[in-house]
Design an enzyme around this catalytic site. Structure first.
Site, PDB file in Angstrom:
ATOM      1  N   GLU A 182       4.977  -7.034  -9.879  1.00 21.52           N
ATOM      2  CA  GLU A 182       3.116  -6.352  -9.901  1.00 21.52           C
ATOM      3  C   GLU A 182       3.187  -6.957 -11.505  1.00 21.52           C
ATOM      4  OE1 GLU A 182       3.274  -2.207  -8.967  1.00 21.52           O
ATOM      5  OE2 GLU A 182       2.521  -2.915  -6.981  1.00 21.52           O
ATOM      6  N   GLU A 298       4.178  -5.461   2.523  1.00 24.71           N
ATOM      7  CA  GLU A 298       3.837  -4.589   2.236  1.00 24.71           C
ATOM      8  C   GLU A 298       3.208  -4.170   2.758  1.00 24.71           C
ATOM      9  OE1 GLU A 298       3.796  -2.399  -2.129  1.00 24.71           O
ATOM     10  OE2 GLU A 298       6.328  -4.155  -2.229  1.00 24.71           O
TER      11      GLU A 298
HETATM   12  C1  XIL Z   1       6.769   3.046  -3.662  1.00 33.55           C
HETATM   13  C2  XIL Z   1       7.350   4.076  -2.595  1.00 33.55           C
HETATM   14  O1  XIL Z   1       6.331   3.102  -1.289  1.00 33.55           O
HETATM   15  C3  XIL Z   1       7.102   5.002  -2.831  1.00 33.55           C
HETATM   16  O2  XIL Z   1       8.138   6.264  -1.757  1.00 33.55           O
HETATM   17  C4  XIL Z   1       8.018   5.556  -4.088  1.00 33.55           C
HETATM   18  O3  XIL Z   1       7.900   6.425  -4.848  1.00 33.55           O
HETATM   19  C5  XIL Z   1       6.737   4.163  -4.955  1.00 33.55           C
HETATM   20  O4  XIL Z   1       7.097   3.247  -4.459  1.00 33.55           O
HETATM   21  N1  XIL Z   1       4.015  -1.643  -4.143  1.00 33.55           N
HETATM   22  C6  XIL Z   1       5.393  -1.658  -4.272  1.00 33.55           C
HETATM   23  C7  XIL Z   1       6.323  -0.870  -3.967  1.00 33.55           C
HETATM   24  O5  XIL Z   1       5.812  -2.835  -4.962  1.00 33.55           O
HETATM   25  O6  XIL Z   1       7.737  -0.953  -4.659  1.00 33.55           O
HETATM   26  C8  XIL Z   1       5.945   0.974  -3.983  1.00 33.55           C
HETATM   27  O7  XIL Z   1       6.759   1.558  -3.468  1.00 33.55           O
HETATM   28  C9  XIL Z   1       4.467   1.342  -3.352  1.00 33.55           C
HETATM   29  C10 XIL Z   1       3.495   0.165  -3.805  1.00 33.55           C
END
Ligand code: XIL
Length: 389
Positions: A182, A298
């Site tokens: 990101e 994801e």
């Molecule tokens: C999220 C997790 O799912 C949560 O449990 C945590 O609190 C915060 O991070 N994009 C990403 C992930 O790259 O690392 C994130 O994961 C969700 C959004």
């Protein structure tokens, strides 16, 4: 088993859509949105989600030279053996949801705590799965000591030492690493579209390049991924993210930076209808033309604005998976698909996108009882229909 999980289209049309209109109205959605929900429900009701045979998602993906898996974490897999068992059967790869983030690994500026990530690696080996790293450099979930310790003088050393320590520890055992996560956020107002992260503040835009070079040195065998979000929709946001990310990747490649793949998070919205397959195909093939692989890293489908009726909701969520994956898997550069969680029992969306009607969210392929939902069928079908790699 799954063969029999065909819903009745007639039932869906007669009861579902009528109920949907009422629910959409009670959710306080605009007329236009109600219409979109209705049209979506109709499309979902007319989709055949039948799946042949009883192979797992990981087997169906593997049959096409693809990898299927999901995110989970130490505490879940340790304390929920029923889930851990199902996870091992369905997933060919595990990515820790939190345990490889800097906050989880670095109690102090000079120490590492690998207890939980080592346990996860061990779990993958027992289940004959691949292991995937997320993430070495991110603006989020930094350790508590970061703020008072890191400055422009020591930031490069701290970042590189972190990468060497972590990627080095798992060298040869990682399928891939999200080296930088990101880094793009065009709304921060910079002309290059990069996010004003602490790493950028201290090191300038070159921090991305430095990170990839350090990762390549620490683990020459892992596929090195740039991971980001919000590229999929035909909206101003999507268009901007696609443009900025493509330019970033192009710039990195032209400088010989060892970035090898784009990770597309793919946190989808079940009620979002602005998905344009042509534009998305073009983006994926543009990325592939840089010589990069693509991973869906994801994937989940928020049901926040969908009707309360579970069957109705599941159909729309499944249709969202199907529409997205059929386009994505058409691109030969796509090598892996990972869900962000496997079952509705454990999903970050329970908190982040809780439904206003209080009913539990249903964004993933398995329900809270670990029964496959129509979303499972949609994913399985997408693999079955994919061209072999
Ligand atoms: C999220 C997790 O799912 C949560 O449990 C945590 O609190 C915060 O991070 N994009 C990403 C992930 O790259 O690392 C994130 O994961 C969700 C959004």
């Amino acid at each position: 088993m799954h063969k029999n999980r065909v819903f009745s289209r007639r039932r869906a049309l007669v009861f579902g859509v009528g109920a949907l209109a009422g629910v959409s109205a009670s959710l306080g959605l605009s007329k236009n949105k109600q219409w979109q929900n209705w049209a979506q429900a109709m499309a979902a009701a007319n989709t055949d989600f039948t799946v042949q045979g009883d192979k797992s998602m990981r087997e169906r993906a593997a049959a096409k030279g693809l990898i299927y898996g999901a995110a989970s974490d130490y505490a879940i897999l340790l304390k929920d053996p029923e889930f851990a068992d199902r996870f091992g059967k369905e997933c060919g790869i595990l990515v820790p949801e939190g345990m490889l983030k800097m906050k989880g690994l670095r109690p102090t500026p000079t120490t590492f705590n690998f207890t939980r990530s080592d346990w996860l690696l061990d779990y993958t080996q027992k289940h004959n799965m691949l292991f995937r790293g997320h993430t070495l450099v991110w603006h989020n979930l930094l350790p508590d000591w970061f703020k008072e310790t890191v400055n422009a003088q020591n930031a490069e050393k701290i970042m590189v030492d972190h990468i060497k320590g972590v990627a080095g520890r798992y060298a040869g055992k990682m399928h891939s690493w999200d080296v930088v996560n990101e880094a793009v956020y065009p709304w921060d107002g910079r002309s290059d579209g990069l996010r004003n992260s602490p790493w950028l503040d201290f090191l300038g835009p070159d921090y991305i390049e430095i990170a990839f070079r350090a990762a390549a040195e620490a683990d020459p065998n892992a596929l090195l991924v740039y991971n980001d979000n919000r590229v999929q929709y035909d909206t101003r946001e999507g268009e901007t993210m696609r443009t900025v990310i493509f330019k970033l990747l192009e710039r990195l490649k032209s400088k010989g930076v060892p970035v090898q793949a784009l990770g597309i998070q793919s946190h989808l919205w079940g009620d979002e209808v602005r998905f344009n397959p042509e534009k998305y195909r073009k983006f994926l093939s543009d990325v592939a033309s840089l010589g990069l692989k693509i991973l869906i890293t994801e994937l989940d489908v928020t049901d926040l604005n969908l009707p309360q009726d579970e069957a109705e909701r599941d159909r729309i969520v499944a249709k969202t998976y199907e529409d997205y994956l059929s386009v994505v898997l058409d691109e030969p550069a796509v090598v892996a698909v990972l869900n962000w969680g496997l079952s509705d029992r454990h999903t970050w969306l329970s908190e982040l996108r809780a439904r206003p009607d209080g009913s539990p969210v249903r964004p993933l392929p398995f329900d809270r009882d670990l029964k496959p939902k129509l979303a499972w069928n949609a994913i399985a079908r997408a693999f079955d229909q994919a061209r072999p790699r």
